[in-house]
Design a protein around this motif. Structure first.
Motif, PDB file in Angstrom:
ATOM      1  N   GLU A 160      33.871  29.588  10.717  1.00 49.04           N
ATOM      2  CA  GLU A 160      33.033  29.022  11.769  1.00 49.04           C
ATOM      3  C   GLU A 160      31.902  28.245  11.125  1.00 49.04           C
ATOM      4  OE1 GLU A 160      31.591  32.260  14.127  1.00 49.04           O
ATOM      5  OE2 GLU A 160      33.568  32.758  14.902  1.00 49.04           O
ATOM      6  N   LYS A 161      31.304  27.380  11.902  1.00 43.84           N
ATOM      7  CA  LYS A 161      30.135  26.663  11.416  1.00 43.84           C
ATOM      8  C   LYS A 161      28.977  27.662  11.284  1.00 43.84           C
ATOM      9  CE  LYS A 161      27.034  22.899  12.408  1.00 43.84           C
ATOM     10  NZ  LYS A 161      26.484  21.999  13.401  1.00 43.84           N
ATOM     11  N   PRO A 162      28.326  27.720  10.118  1.00 35.59           N
ATOM     12  CA  PRO A 162      27.183  28.636   9.983  1.00 35.59           C
ATOM     13  C   PRO A 162      26.103  28.312  11.017  1.00 35.59           C
ATOM     14  CG  PRO A 162      27.832  27.774   7.839  1.00 35.59           C
ATOM     15  CD  PRO A 162      28.596  26.997   8.876  1.00 35.59           C
ATOM     16  N   GLU A 163      25.515  29.367  11.584  1.00 33.72           N
ATOM     17  CA  GLU A 163      24.474  29.196  12.596  1.00 33.72           C
ATOM     18  C   GLU A 163      23.106  29.612  12.087  1.00 33.72           C
ATOM     19  OE1 GLU A 163      25.974  31.544  15.843  1.00 33.72           O
ATOM     20  OE2 GLU A 163      27.145  29.867  16.616  1.00 33.72           O
ATOM     21  N   ALA A 164      23.063  30.346  10.981  1.00 24.73           N
ATOM     22  CA  ALA A 164      21.801  30.816  10.412  1.00 24.73           C
ATOM     23  C   ALA A 164      21.799  30.491   8.916  1.00 24.73           C
ATOM     24  CB  ALA A 164      21.643  32.313  10.656  1.00 24.73           C
ATOM     25  N   PRO A 165      20.634  30.405   8.295  1.00 26.94           N
ATOM     26  CA  PRO A 165      20.527  29.898   6.921  1.00 26.94           C
ATOM     27  C   PRO A 165      21.367  30.609   5.861  1.00 26.94           C
ATOM     28  CG  PRO A 165      18.351  30.113   7.904  1.00 26.94           C
ATOM     29  CD  PRO A 165      19.326  30.691   8.875  1.00 26.94           C
ATOM     30  N   ALA A 166      21.537  31.923   5.947  1.00 26.81           N
ATOM     31  CA  ALA A 166      22.265  32.649   4.899  1.00 26.81           C
ATOM     32  C   ALA A 166      23.757  32.777   5.178  1.00 26.81           C
ATOM     33  CB  ALA A 166      21.654  34.038   4.706  1.00 26.81           C
ATOM     34  N   GLU A 167      24.198  32.334   6.327  1.00 23.38           N
ATOM     35  CA  GLU A 167      25.609  32.485   6.664  1.00 23.38           C
ATOM     36  C   GLU A 167      26.493  31.565   5.830  1.00 23.38           C
ATOM     37  OE1 GLU A 167      25.527  34.007  11.274  1.00 23.38           O
ATOM     38  OE2 GLU A 167      25.908  31.896  10.908  1.00 23.38           O
ATOM     39  N   THR A 168      27.685  32.086   5.510  1.00 25.65           N
ATOM     40  CA  THR A 168      28.676  31.314   4.762  1.00 25.65           C
ATOM     41  C   THR A 168      29.622  30.561   5.688  1.00 25.65           C
ATOM     42  OG1 THR A 168      30.277  33.127   4.767  1.00 25.65           O
ATOM     43  CG2 THR A 168      28.690  33.062   2.930  1.00 25.65           C
ATOM     44  N   GLY A 169      29.657  30.982   6.960  1.00 24.98           N
ATOM     45  CA  GLY A 169      30.628  30.411   7.894  1.00 24.98           C
ATOM     46  C   GLY A 169      31.917  31.209   7.914  1.00 24.98           C
ATOM     47  N   ARG A 170      31.913  32.337   7.240  1.00 24.07           N
ATOM     48  CA  ARG A 170      33.084  33.222   7.246  1.00 24.07           C
ATOM     49  C   ARG A 170      32.689  34.502   7.989  1.00 24.07           C
ATOM     50  NH1 ARG A 170      37.478  32.542   4.969  1.00 24.07           N
ATOM     51  NH2 ARG A 170      37.671  34.610   4.046  1.00 24.07           N
ATOM     52  N   ARG A 171      33.090  34.576   9.263  1.00 21.25           N
ATOM     53  CA  ARG A 171      32.711  35.683  10.147  1.00 21.25           C
ATOM     54  C   ARG A 171      33.774  36.777  10.104  1.00 21.25           C
ATOM     55  NH1 ARG A 171      28.902  36.470  13.340  1.00 21.25           N
ATOM     56  NH2 ARG A 171      28.263  34.315  13.292  1.00 21.25           N
ATOM     57  N   MET A 172      33.350  37.954   9.692  1.00 22.89           N
ATOM     58  CA  MET A 172      34.243  39.116   9.655  1.00 22.89           C
ATOM     59  C   MET A 172      34.278  39.753  11.041  1.00 22.89           C
ATOM     60  SD  MET A 172      33.380  40.857   5.970  1.00 22.89           S
ATOM     61  CE  MET A 172      31.674  41.172   6.369  1.00 22.89           C
ATOM     62  N   ILE A 173      35.472  40.105  11.479  1.00 21.93           N
ATOM     63  CA  ILE A 173      35.678  40.774  12.754  1.00 21.93           C
ATOM     64  C   ILE A 173      36.182  42.180  12.445  1.00 21.93           C
ATOM     65  CG2 ILE A 173      36.785  40.691  15.024  1.00 21.93           C
ATOM     66  CD1 ILE A 173      35.075  38.161  14.313  1.00 21.93           C
ATOM     67  N   TRP A 174      35.308  43.143  12.648  1.00 25.07           N
ATOM     68  CA  TRP A 174      35.628  44.554  12.428  1.00 25.07           C
ATOM     69  C   TRP A 174      36.017  45.163  13.773  1.00 25.07           C
ATOM     70  CZ3 TRP A 174      35.513  46.516   7.520  1.00 25.07           C
ATOM     71  CH2 TRP A 174      34.854  45.752   6.558  1.00 25.07           C
ATOM     72  N   ILE A 175      37.078  45.959  13.808  1.00 23.91           N
ATOM     73  CA  ILE A 175      37.564  46.530  15.061  1.00 23.91           C
ATOM     74  C   ILE A 175      37.796  48.028  14.909  1.00 23.91           C
ATOM     75  CG2 ILE A 175      39.498  46.552  16.710  1.00 23.91           C
ATOM     76  CD1 ILE A 175      39.850  43.582  16.207  1.00 23.91           C
ATOM     77  N   LYS A 176      37.410  48.734  15.959  1.00 23.11           N
ATOM     78  CA  LYS A 176      37.762  50.148  16.086  1.00 23.11           C
ATOM     79  C   LYS A 176      38.440  50.307  17.435  1.00 23.11           C
ATOM     80  CE  LYS A 176      36.163  54.731  15.143  1.00 23.11           C
ATOM     81  NZ  LYS A 176      35.093  55.507  14.528  1.00 23.11           N
ATOM     82  N   THR A 177      39.555  51.008  17.448  1.00 20.45           N
ATOM     83  CA  THR A 177      40.272  51.234  18.696  1.00 20.45           C
ATOM     84  C   THR A 177      40.101  52.687  19.128  1.00 20.45           C
ATOM     85  OG1 THR A 177      42.317  51.620  17.463  1.00 20.45           O
ATOM     86  CG2 THR A 177      41.964  49.404  18.322  1.00 20.45           C
ATOM     87  N   ARG A 178      40.247  52.878  20.425  1.00 20.90           N
ATOM     88  CA  ARG A 178      40.124  54.221  21.004  1.00 20.90           C
ATOM     89  C   ARG A 178      41.150  55.140  20.347  1.00 20.90           C
ATOM     90  NH1 ARG A 178      38.450  56.081  26.096  1.00 20.90           N
ATOM     91  NH2 ARG A 178      38.256  53.957  26.868  1.00 20.90           N
ATOM     92  N   GLN A 179      40.702  56.292  19.955  1.00 18.17           N
ATOM     93  CA  GLN A 179      41.607  57.301  19.414  1.00 18.17           C
ATOM     94  C   GLN A 179      42.193  58.084  20.572  1.00 18.17           C
ATOM     95  OE1 GLN A 179      42.353  57.592  16.053  1.00 18.17           O
ATOM     96  NE2 GLN A 179      41.186  55.689  16.011  1.00 18.17           N
ATOM     97  N   ARG A 180      43.483  58.172  20.610  1.00 16.98           N
ATOM     98  CA  ARG A 180      44.143  58.900  21.695  1.00 16.98           C
ATOM     99  C   ARG A 180      44.596  60.264  21.186  1.00 16.98           C
ATOM    100  NH1 ARG A 180      44.824  56.122  26.085  1.00 16.98           N
ATOM    101  NH2 ARG A 180      44.810  53.880  26.022  1.00 16.98           N
ATOM    102  N   THR A 181      44.406  61.249  22.031  1.00 16.83           N
ATOM    103  CA  THR A 181      44.943  62.577  21.729  1.00 16.83           C
ATOM    104  C   THR A 181      46.229  62.739  22.531  1.00 16.83           C
ATOM    105  OG1 THR A 181      43.668  63.573  23.509  1.00 16.83           O
ATOM    106  CG2 THR A 181      42.650  63.533  21.323  1.00 16.83           C
TER     107      THR A 181
END
Length: 188
Positions: A160-181
């Motif tokens: 992505e285009k960096p939006e803040a001064p220290a950003e590289t433009g590489r946005r990590m998307i971390w995901i957690k899904t609901r744990q089912r019993t």
């Protein structure tokens, strides 16, 4: 159904914003400006008090409209503002995005991790929420450490285009899904 307006975690409290929180929020942003500016597009210049009043008013309206659930993170002993955390609709059904920042004096103490864990649990208590995401630039290692500690997995890195001064433009998307019993599994 909404997440709770208050989540008590011993020495800290996640609490829905009120209009009275605008002044402490403004002070926290000013005191933490050098820490926030590299990562937060909204911190491109020192904010004035009107911006925090607007943010708090918007947060209250968004909560009431079920668009976002923003909290202040407060110390329970003296009520001081330690940071912010919130959930918002990230555009895909069944998912919410979690974001956070801490006052410069309160980083490195595990507060954001504890708050993010509690808010992740609150998100999964909502009907229909199957996924919580945390987005951050890959250069923001402090922010990225939190989803790692909480068992989120790195799903992808978007350019992505960096939006803040220290950003590289590489946005990590971390995901957690609901744990089912087993008792939550659909029956045939």
């Amino acid at each position: 159904m909404r997440p709770p307006e208050r989540i008590a975690l011993g020495d800290i409290l996640l609490r829905r914003w009120t209009r009275a929180d605008a002044s402490p929020l403004h002070a926290a942003v000013i005191e933490s400006f050098e820490l926030l500016r590299p990562w937060m597009p909204w911190a491109a210049q020192r904010p004035d008090p009107v911006e925090q009043r607007t943010f708090v008013g918007t947060a209250i309206s968004q909560w009431d409209a079920d668009e976002a659930y923003n909290y202040g993170i407060f110390a329970t002993d003296d009520g001081r503002l330690l940071g912010t955390i919130g959930l918002r609709d990230q555009g895909e059904p069944g998912g919410l995005e979690l974001g956070y920042w801490l006052h410069a004096d309160h980083t490195g103490k595990g507060l954001a991790t504890r708050a993010a864990e509690a808010l992740t649990e609150a998100a999964f208590a909502l009907p229909g929420i199957e996924r919580v995401e945390i987005h951050c630039d890959e250069a923001n290692t402090a922010s990225a450490a939190i989803p790692q500690r909480l068992g989120y997995h790195l799903a992808r890195t978007d350019s992505e285009k960096p939006e803040a001064p220290a950003e590289t433009g590489r946005r990590m998307i971390w995901i957690k899904t609901r744990q089912r019993t087993t008792d939550q599994e659909p029956r045939s």
